[in-house]
Design an enzyme around this catalytic site. Structure first.
Site, short mmCIF file in Angstrom:
data_model
loop_
_atom_site.label_atom_id
_atom_site.label_comp_id
_atom_site.label_asym_id
_atom_site.label_seq_id
_atom_site.Cartn_x
_atom_site.Cartn_y
_atom_site.Cartn_z
N GLU A 1 -60.44 -38.75 -21.89
CA GLU A 1 -60.01 -37.79 -20.86
C GLU A 1 -61.00 -36.65 -20.77
O GLU A 1 -61.76 -36.40 -21.70
CB GLU A 1 -58.66 -37.16 -21.27
CG GLU A 1 -57.60 -38.16 -21.49
CD GLU A 1 -56.32 -37.54 -22.05
OE1 GLU A 1 -56.20 -36.30 -22.07
OE2 GLU A 1 -55.46 -38.32 -22.46
N LYS B 1 -61.90 -32.76 -20.94
CA LYS B 1 -61.35 -31.58 -21.61
C LYS B 1 -61.44 -30.42 -20.63
O LYS B 1 -62.52 -29.92 -20.33
CB LYS B 1 -62.13 -31.28 -22.89
CG LYS B 1 -61.52 -30.16 -23.70
CD LYS B 1 -62.20 -30.07 -25.05
CE LYS B 1 -61.53 -29.04 -25.95
NZ LYS B 1 -61.39 -27.73 -25.37
N ASP C 1 -61.14 -26.77 -19.12
CA ASP C 1 -61.42 -25.48 -19.74
C ASP C 1 -60.63 -24.37 -19.07
O ASP C 1 -61.14 -23.64 -18.23
CB ASP C 1 -62.93 -25.21 -19.65
CG ASP C 1 -63.35 -24.08 -20.56
OD1 ASP C 1 -62.54 -23.66 -21.41
OD2 ASP C 1 -64.50 -23.62 -20.42
N TYR D 1 -51.56 -33.24 -19.61
CA TYR D 1 -52.22 -34.30 -20.37
C TYR D 1 -51.50 -34.73 -21.66
O TYR D 1 -52.05 -35.46 -22.46
CB TYR D 1 -53.66 -33.91 -20.70
CG TYR D 1 -53.82 -32.51 -21.26
CD1 TYR D 1 -53.21 -32.11 -22.43
CD2 TYR D 1 -54.60 -31.58 -20.57
CE1 TYR D 1 -53.36 -30.85 -22.93
CE2 TYR D 1 -54.76 -30.30 -21.06
CZ TYR D 1 -54.15 -29.94 -22.25
OH TYR D 1 -54.29 -28.68 -22.73
N LYS E 1 -67.46 -31.81 -27.46
CA LYS E 1 -67.84 -30.70 -26.56
C LYS E 1 -69.22 -30.95 -25.98
O LYS E 1 -70.15 -31.31 -26.72
CB LYS E 1 -67.86 -29.39 -27.35
CG LYS E 1 -66.53 -29.02 -27.98
CD LYS E 1 -65.66 -28.26 -27.04
CE LYS E 1 -66.05 -26.83 -27.02
NZ LYS E 1 -65.08 -25.87 -27.35
N CYS F 1 -82.51 8.41 -22.45
CA CYS F 1 -82.09 7.80 -21.19
C CYS F 1 -83.32 7.48 -20.32
O CYS F 1 -84.15 8.36 -20.11
CB CYS F 1 -81.16 8.75 -20.45
SG CYS F 1 -80.74 8.15 -18.80
N CYS G 1 -83.18 9.95 -17.11
CA CYS G 1 -83.27 11.40 -17.14
C CYS G 1 -83.83 11.95 -18.46
O CYS G 1 -83.98 13.15 -18.61
CB CYS G 1 -81.90 12.03 -16.85
SG CYS G 1 -80.73 11.79 -18.17
N CYS H 1 -75.72 7.75 -22.18
CA CYS H 1 -76.47 8.96 -21.82
C CYS H 1 -75.41 10.03 -21.58
O CYS H 1 -74.56 9.88 -20.70
CB CYS H 1 -77.30 8.74 -20.56
SG CYS H 1 -77.87 10.30 -19.86
N CYS I 1 -77.68 13.12 -14.47
CA CYS I 1 -78.42 11.86 -14.56
C CYS I 1 -78.16 11.06 -13.27
O CYS I 1 -77.00 10.75 -12.96
CB CYS I 1 -77.95 11.12 -15.80
SG CYS I 1 -78.71 9.52 -16.01
S1 IVH Z 1 -54.57 -32.77 -25.98
C1 IVH Z 1 -52.46 -32.33 -30.03
N1 IVH Z 1 -56.01 -33.16 -23.83
O1 IVH Z 1 -58.16 -28.27 -25.54
C2 IVH Z 1 -53.40 -32.46 -28.91
N2 IVH Z 1 -56.08 -31.01 -24.83
O2 IVH Z 1 -58.16 -27.68 -28.94
C3 IVH Z 1 -53.07 -31.56 -27.79
N3 IVH Z 1 -57.46 -29.38 -23.60
O3 IVH Z 1 -55.43 -26.60 -26.87
C4 IVH Z 1 -54.14 -31.32 -26.84
N4 IVH Z 1 -58.08 -30.74 -21.99
O4 IVH Z 1 -55.76 -26.47 -24.36
C5 IVH Z 1 -55.65 -32.28 -24.78
N5 IVH Z 1 -57.21 -33.67 -21.90
C6 IVH Z 1 -56.84 -32.79 -22.83
C7 IVH Z 1 -57.30 -31.46 -22.83
C8 IVH Z 1 -56.90 -30.59 -23.86
C9 IVH Z 1 -58.16 -29.51 -22.48
C10 IVH Z 1 -57.39 -28.13 -24.40
C11 IVH Z 1 -56.02 -27.76 -24.86
C12 IVH Z 1 -56.09 -27.71 -26.36
C13 IVH Z 1 -57.56 -27.64 -26.64
C14 IVH Z 1 -57.95 -28.44 -27.84
#
Ligand code: IVH
Length: 665
Positions: free
Chosen positions: A110, A112, A114, A221, A308, A403, A406, A421, A427
């Protein structure tokens, strides 16, 4: 059809159209038709308060009632995931799982996302509670705010379990993030560094009407509960999509390490085309039975891991460090670099934040430095390639002591990272900055004047401080760069009208260090006039609720400076409000007698409740919906389009909050 039946039908229709629009991306009706249905429902609900429903689609507009968040314990702790940064670590994870399970398994890959994580509880198909992650054990109950997010269903359909939790990420799409920052820039409010901060800041807003206006989105998710439909994580989420949830379309089941790497490599570049920010890939063992077998460590599940993405970075040469002086006198060091391509733009400058950061990097002129953008708007220097240094090391970067504008020796306040400053009154960037702050929207809100005009007037020697503005005449400014008779007149009119701005905003407008809007309000409440405030000692000031030593010192030293006292004196002569007007405002008058007033939108200076109170104290009546009997609408930002249209149709006057306050003062 009875009213109740019509209400139920409208609610079901609006839930369905919401889902079509925000989750499926496939609207069936026009925005106008949607607004009409919503308006009809709002009107009916107002007529029939007995049919109130916490999960009605009308609840999505939010309210601006301020409230603290209640802390709630999570039924299942909200754990985080172990992070990996290399293919080797992914291989380790895969092999660990293989060894522990000793049978075939599938990995669900999946994105991740942000943003900020959220846990939603549904009872009998209705959203019952939305809680932030908090410390993992307990979080903030942000249900009212979450209800405004259109892609989160309030009511489910299909064959859902009677009680379950679903977790996911609340996100601010790039587009909304950029638009929000543009608006904030125009309003001279601090910008959000990235969509994650914008999403989490918004979610914690005390005012759900603000949340409603910010266009958040959510991807879910992770399903939890005792009665989930099947054993597959992937399959269960597909079912959840059927109940109304927004599930990522980019989940994929992998059966080998190679398939996992293919997924990672594909999304490493393709993610840049997504509407929301992602910072990696999450790998999960798909079978819930196998997940249980693998179990958890103290912090995270053994059945999942996050990979990551490497933040994009570039290597370039540091040519010199320059220093910018802000409105408050804060000094920002800026790295001037050989131009380098990074995430689609050419970077020439990067912030170095403060002296400690420079020291920590051990920066030398001529160093090859790493620049990163991540989700941030302003690129930053994250490291030095020390190997690239020759025998001739460039000059060490030493933070300036005076500064650059000035020449005044810089100071550093205890506990603060920034240098300042202290020459506040002479200034140049501080003078201009102070005037810009004075005229800004939340301060004196002078129409027609902006930073560029202030800069122009300052360069031409027309103004040296805020009081000079009140001496300007149309003839002085007309004919200047892009300034016709009309705009010149508007500016002078705007300046003149700012004389009605109430005392508390004037106190904020003075730009006394550490005196923000809230402190200014507190001061205005405790000191009836500027004379009282001028004479207050540090001891008296710290006696005021929420005013500490640092603020008190700053106020005393502001008034100790004869130039500041002179400025205040001249502003007083110009007719600026320097004593409490709130009392006059809150006194019972009949200024609004016989008027029916509708309040709509989000306000900057007072809460909706305060406006309601003001209307009532002045003899007016606050009514909920617009009709031909409405006298005027007190409109803040983001007034609903349906209301706006109705007002136009009926020819009803719309007043801004400044118009309204001026009317009462
Ligand atoms: S699963 C026990 N799936 O990433 C597992 N987390 O440290 C629960 N996050 O706190 C998380 N996309 O906020 C999961 N597809 C995804 C995610 C996801 C983003 C975030 C989530 C979590 C942190 C992982």
């Amino acid at each position: 059809m009875t009213a109740k039946e019509r209400i139920d039908w409208l609610r079901a229709e609006l839930h369905r159209h919401n889902h079509n629009y925000y989750v499926l991306n496939a609207p069936e009706i026009s925005d106008k038709e949607f607004d009409d249905l919503m308006r009809e429902l709002q009107d009916l609900e107002q007529e029939h308060p007995e049919y109130r429903d916490e999960n009605s689609p009308t609840m999505r507009v939010g309210s601006d009632l301020t409230k603290e968040f209640r802390q709630v314990a999570h039924k299942y702790p909200m754990l985080s995931l172990g992070n990996t940064y290399s293919e080797a670590e992914v291989t380790d994870f895969y092999e660990r799982v293989q060894k522990a399970l000793n049978e075939d398994f599938e990995i669900c890959c999946e994105l991740k996302y942000d943003g900020t994580s959220i846990s939603l509880t549904y009872e009998d198909g209705k959203l019952a509670q939305a809680v932030t992650r908090g410390d993992g054990e307990k979080g903030d109950d942000v249900t009212d705010n979450v209800k405004t997010i259109r892609s989160i269903p309030l009511v489910l359909h299909g064959n859902y379990p009677p009680s379950f939790e679903i977790r996911g990420e609340i996100l601010m799409p790039w587009k909304s993030f950029e638009a929000l920052n543009r608006e904030r820039e125009a309003r001279e409010e601090p910008l959000f560094a990235n969509p994650r901060n914008a999403a989490s800041g918004t979610l914690k807003s005390q005012n759900s009407a603000v949340v409603a206006s910010r266009k958040l989105d959510a991807y879910l998710y992770y399903l939890l509960g005792e009665e989930l439909p099947g054993d597959g994580h992937y399959e269960n989420l597909q079912m959840a999509a059927g109940w109304g949830f927004k599930i990522s379309e980019h989940m994929k089941k992998a059966h080998s390490l190679q398939e996992i790497f293919d997924y990672i490599n594909y999304w490493d570049t393709e993610r840049k085309n997504l509407p929301v920010a992602t910072d990696g890939i999450v790998l999960k063992v798909n079978s819930l039975r196998q997940q249980r077998n693998l179990g958890y460590t103290a912090k995270s599940p053994r059945w999942a891991i996050a990979y990551k993405f490497q933040a994009e970075r570039a290597l370039t040469r540091l040519n010199k460090v320059t220093y910018q002086v802000g409105r408050t006198g804060a000094i920002t060091p800026v790295a001037n670099l050989d131009p380098v391509q990074l995430s689609g733009t050419v970077v020439r400058r990067a912030s170095l934040h403060n002296a400690d950061i420079i020291e920590g990097l051990d920066l030398h002129i001529g160093d090859m430095v790493y620049v990163e953008k991540g989700g941030e708007i302003i690129p930053k220097i994250t490291g030095v390639d020390t190997e690239a240094r020759g025998i001739l090391l460039g000059e060490k970067v030493k933070f300036i002591t005076r500064c650059p504008e000035c020449g005044t020796p810089l100071v550093r306040f205890e506990g603060e990272a920034a240098h300042y400053c202290p020459n506040e009154t002479a200034c140049p960037p501080q003078i201009k900055g102070k005037i810009e702050h004075f005229i800004s929207r939340r301060a004196m809100n002078i129409d027609g004047l902006g930073p560029e005009t202030v800069d122009l007037f300052y360069r031409l020697g027309l103004i040296k401080n805020a009081a000079d503005l009140y001496q300007l005449k149309t003839e002085d400014i007309k004919g200047l760069e892009r300034m016709g008779q009309k705009s010149a007149e508007n500016i002078i009119k705007g300046i003149k009208e700012s004389r009605h701005v109430p005392y508390e905003r004037v106190l904020f407008a003075l730009g006394i260090r550490f005196v923000g809007e809230t402190v200014a309000k507190k001061l205005a409440k405790s000191f009836n006039s500027i004379e009282d405030l001028e004479q207050a000692s540090v001891e008296t000031l710290v006696g005021v609720d929420e005013i500490g030593e640092k603020i008190a010192q700053s106020i005393v030293s502001y008034f100790a400076n004869p130039l500041n006292r002179e400025l205040v004196g001249r502003l007083k002569e110009a007719g600026i409000q320097f004593c409490r007007s709130e009392e006059n405002l809150s006194e019972y008058t009949d200024k609004l007698a016989g008027l029916s007033i509708v309040i709509s939108g989000v306000f900057a200076h007072h809460s909706r409740d305060e406006y309601k109170e003001l209307i009532e104290k002045n003899g007016g009546k606050n009514v909920g919906s617009i009709s031909s009997k409405t006298s005027f609408i007190l409109a803040g930002e983001n007034m609903g389009p349906a209301k706006l249209e109705k007002a136009k149709k009926l020819g009803i006057r719309i007043l801004t909050e400044d118009d309204f306050l001026a009317m009462l003062s």
